[in-house]
Design a protein around this motif. Structure first.
Motif, mmCIF file in Angstrom:
data_model
loop_
_atom_site.group_PDB
_atom_site.id
_atom_site.type_symbol
_atom_site.label_atom_id
_atom_site.label_comp_id
_atom_site.label_asym_id
_atom_site.label_seq_id
_atom_site.Cartn_x
_atom_site.Cartn_y
_atom_site.Cartn_z
ATOM 1 N N ALA A 184 2.978 -27.028 6.841
ATOM 2 C CA ALA A 184 2.278 -26.328 7.925
ATOM 3 C C ALA A 184 1.896 -24.916 7.496
ATOM 4 N N ALA A 185 2.756 -24.279 6.705
ATOM 5 C CA ALA A 185 2.452 -22.939 6.203
ATOM 6 C C ALA A 185 1.254 -22.957 5.259
ATOM 7 N N GLU A 186 1.155 -24.017 4.444
ATOM 8 C CA GLU A 186 0.006 -24.128 3.541
ATOM 9 C C GLU A 186 -1.291 -24.287 4.339
ATOM 10 N N THR A 187 -1.252 -25.080 5.390
ATOM 11 C CA THR A 187 -2.436 -25.231 6.241
ATOM 12 C C THR A 187 -2.792 -23.920 6.909
ATOM 13 N N ALA A 188 -1.784 -23.190 7.396
ATOM 14 C CA ALA A 188 -2.028 -21.899 8.051
ATOM 15 C C ALA A 188 -2.663 -20.905 7.089
ATOM 16 N N ARG A 189 -2.249 -20.970 5.816
ATOM 17 C CA ARG A 189 -2.829 -20.052 4.828
ATOM 18 C C ARG A 189 -4.312 -20.354 4.615
ATOM 19 N N LEU A 190 -4.660 -21.630 4.527
ATOM 20 C CA LEU A 190 -6.069 -21.996 4.386
ATOM 21 C C LEU A 190 -6.863 -21.611 5.634
ATOM 22 N N THR A 211 -10.134 -19.809 -5.607
ATOM 23 C CA THR A 211 -9.718 -20.849 -6.548
ATOM 24 C C THR A 211 -8.238 -20.729 -6.882
ATOM 25 N N ARG A 212 -7.781 -19.498 -7.103
ATOM 26 C CA ARG A 212 -6.374 -19.299 -7.433
ATOM 27 C C ARG A 212 -5.475 -19.733 -6.278
ATOM 28 N N ILE A 213 -5.908 -19.454 -5.062
ATOM 29 C CA ILE A 213 -5.119 -19.853 -3.896
ATOM 30 C C ILE A 213 -5.084 -21.374 -3.778
ATOM 31 N N TRP A 214 -6.208 -22.027 -4.055
ATOM 32 C CA TRP A 214 -6.237 -23.491 -4.002
ATOM 33 C C TRP A 214 -5.338 -24.097 -5.078
ATOM 34 N N VAL A 215 -5.347 -23.496 -6.274
ATOM 35 C CA VAL A 215 -4.438 -23.946 -7.329
ATOM 36 C C VAL A 215 -2.991 -23.763 -6.882
ATOM 37 N N ASP A 216 -2.699 -22.602 -6.278
ATOM 38 C CA ASP A 216 -1.345 -22.342 -5.787
ATOM 39 C C ASP A 216 -0.942 -23.364 -4.726
ATOM 40 N N THR A 217 -1.901 -23.774 -3.902
ATOM 41 C CA THR A 217 -1.603 -24.771 -2.872
ATOM 42 C C THR A 217 -1.109 -26.065 -3.500
ATOM 43 N N GLU A 321 -11.564 -26.412 -1.166
ATOM 44 C CA GLU A 321 -10.698 -26.318 0.005
ATOM 45 C C GLU A 321 -10.476 -27.697 0.614
ATOM 46 N N ALA A 322 -11.530 -28.498 0.673
ATOM 47 C CA ALA A 322 -11.415 -29.837 1.254
ATOM 48 C C ALA A 322 -10.392 -30.675 0.488
ATOM 49 N N MET A 323 -10.386 -30.540 -0.836
ATOM 50 C CA MET A 323 -9.421 -31.285 -1.641
ATOM 51 C C MET A 323 -7.996 -30.862 -1.300
ATOM 52 N N CYS A 324 -7.799 -29.549 -1.116
ATOM 53 C CA CYS A 324 -6.460 -29.043 -0.793
ATOM 54 C C CYS A 324 -6.005 -29.524 0.579
ATOM 55 N N ARG A 325 -6.905 -29.505 1.538
ATOM 56 C CA ARG A 325 -6.530 -29.959 2.889
ATOM 57 C C ARG A 325 -6.179 -31.448 2.878
ATOM 58 N N GLN A 326 -6.940 -32.220 2.131
ATOM 59 C CA GLN A 326 -6.625 -33.643 2.031
ATOM 60 C C GLN A 326 -5.280 -33.840 1.337
ATOM 61 N N ALA A 327 -5.029 -33.033 0.325
ATOM 62 C CA ALA A 327 -3.755 -33.141 -0.402
ATOM 63 C C ALA A 327 -2.583 -32.796 0.510
ATOM 64 N N ILE A 328 -2.754 -31.835 1.401
ATOM 65 C CA ILE A 328 -1.684 -31.493 2.347
ATOM 66 C C ILE A 328 -1.414 -32.674 3.278
ATOM 67 N N THR A 329 -2.486 -33.275 3.794
ATOM 68 C CA THR A 329 -2.338 -34.437 4.675
ATOM 69 C C THR A 329 -1.632 -35.590 3.962
ATOM 70 N N ASP A 330 -2.038 -35.852 2.722
ATOM 71 C CA ASP A 330 -1.428 -36.938 1.954
ATOM 72 C C ASP A 330 0.038 -36.634 1.630
ATOM 73 N N THR A 331 0.324 -35.373 1.337
ATOM 74 C CA THR A 331 1.697 -34.983 1.017
ATOM 75 C C THR A 331 2.596 -35.127 2.239
#
Length: 344
Positions: A184-190, A211-217, A321-331
């Protein structure tokens, strides 16, 4: 006269007992408009809040846990500074009256001398018993709650103001709860990035900050799963330490983690999660590994993990960003599935 009537105390404070020279006072701690009041860790000094009705129902000998650092001690040690200031104001008011009372006793019956010797000197004492008026107790104005959390084990309602790992009553939170909070914190950061003013967003994007933030995600997602699966495995498998010895960071590797759980009598998590989700997770994990160890440059190992990729060896991957959000959902789906593997 009873001590409670003998001493004038401000609203919210009352003398309720006395044994010799020891006084017992009751001082109220006002709750906020939501019915919560603050607790402050004596170790890390951070504040959290608890529901007053839930708290009142707990035993008097309760020991509290700091939600942040896990410090564990008697609940009275968790007074906030503002609550302590409020109590000390009441103590000062009582002390003032006790001093006044002692002065009255000391000078009771004392009369001024009618004569004095020429070679000596005299002292005149003027004593007036002025009425005492207590000052109002300081109000409590601490950080207000943003959302209410409820412990699934003890049902205590509480609020925090940062990353936490403990329930104030139960102690260490279940691994799944910690993991889902982290996601949830990762989603809030995005979400926070998306709310930046256009000119600020453009400047940060140009400098590669996004990009760095997405890599960190992606890096953080792997860490969340590693921490959770390790705790779940060690808590559910008796000889867990022996089974993982010499296997390196096994919980960073999805297939190896799935094999490990399956080998100890649990369901294969790959049979619980749908194939597209598992494939996206494999790609996210491979992408994270590529940026962590090869600056995002595609190599043969990445292509073996993601055979459907159109990237070529030596090409640098791009993250969105879309890839990161999908990765959060999958995780999140993965974390819930892993938790379910060992659920009673």
């Amino acid at each position: 006269m009873r001590d409670s009537d003998r001493y004038l105390m401000p609203e919210g404070a009352k003398v309720v007992g006395r044994q010799d020279d020891v006084f017992e006072m009751r001082i109220t701690i006002p709750s906020d408009e939501h019915g919560f009041f603050g607790r402050q860790c004596p170790s890390c000094t951070q504040i959290f809040r608890v529901d007053s009705s839930d708290y009142d129902a707990l035993p008097d000998d309760l020991e509290l846990w700091c939600v942040y650092c896990g410090h564990h001690t008697e609940h009275s040690e968790f007074l906030t500074q503002q609550q302590l200031d409020r109590a000390m104001r009441a103590v000062d008011d009582l002390g003032t009256q006790l001093i006044q009372e002692a002065i009255n006793d000391a000078f009771r019956g004392l009369t001024r001398p009618r004569s004095r010797r020429r070679s000596g000197f005299s002292i005149e004492v003027s004593h007036r018993n002025k009425p005492f008026y207590p000052q109002p107790l300081p109000k409590i104005n601490e950080e207000q709650l943003i959302r209410v959390r409820t412990c699934a084990t003890c049902t205590l309602r509480y609020a925090v103001f940062g990353e936490h790992r403990f329930c104030p009553v139960c102690g260490l939170l279940p691994a799944e709860v910690v993991a889902l909070d982290a996601l949830a914190a990762e989603t809030a950061r995005l979400d926070g990035l998306a709310q930046l003013p256009a000119e600020v967003s453009a400047s940060l994007r140009e400098q590669g900050v996004f990009t760095r933030i997405w890599v960190d995600t992606l890096e953080n997602l792997v860490g969340v799963v590693e921490a959770m699966t390790s705790k779940v495995f060690h808590s559910s498998v008796t000889d867990a330490a022996t089974l993982v010895k010499g296997k390196g960071n096994i919980f960073q590797r999805l297939d190896d983690t799935a094999d490990l759980f399956a080998a100890t009598g649990h369901l294969d998590v790959r049979s619980v999660i749908d194939t597209p989700t598992w494939q996206r997770l494999q790609e996210a994990w491979a992408t994270r590994h590529l940026f962590t160890h090869n600056d995002g440059l595609v190599d043969a190992k990445y292509l073996a993990k993601v055979p459907g990729s159109t990237a070529k060896t030596g090409q640098r991957l791009t993250i969105t960003e879309a890839m990161c959000r999908q990765a959060i959902t999958d995780t999140e789906a993965l974390c819930r599935a892993i938790a379910a593997l060992t659920a009673p």
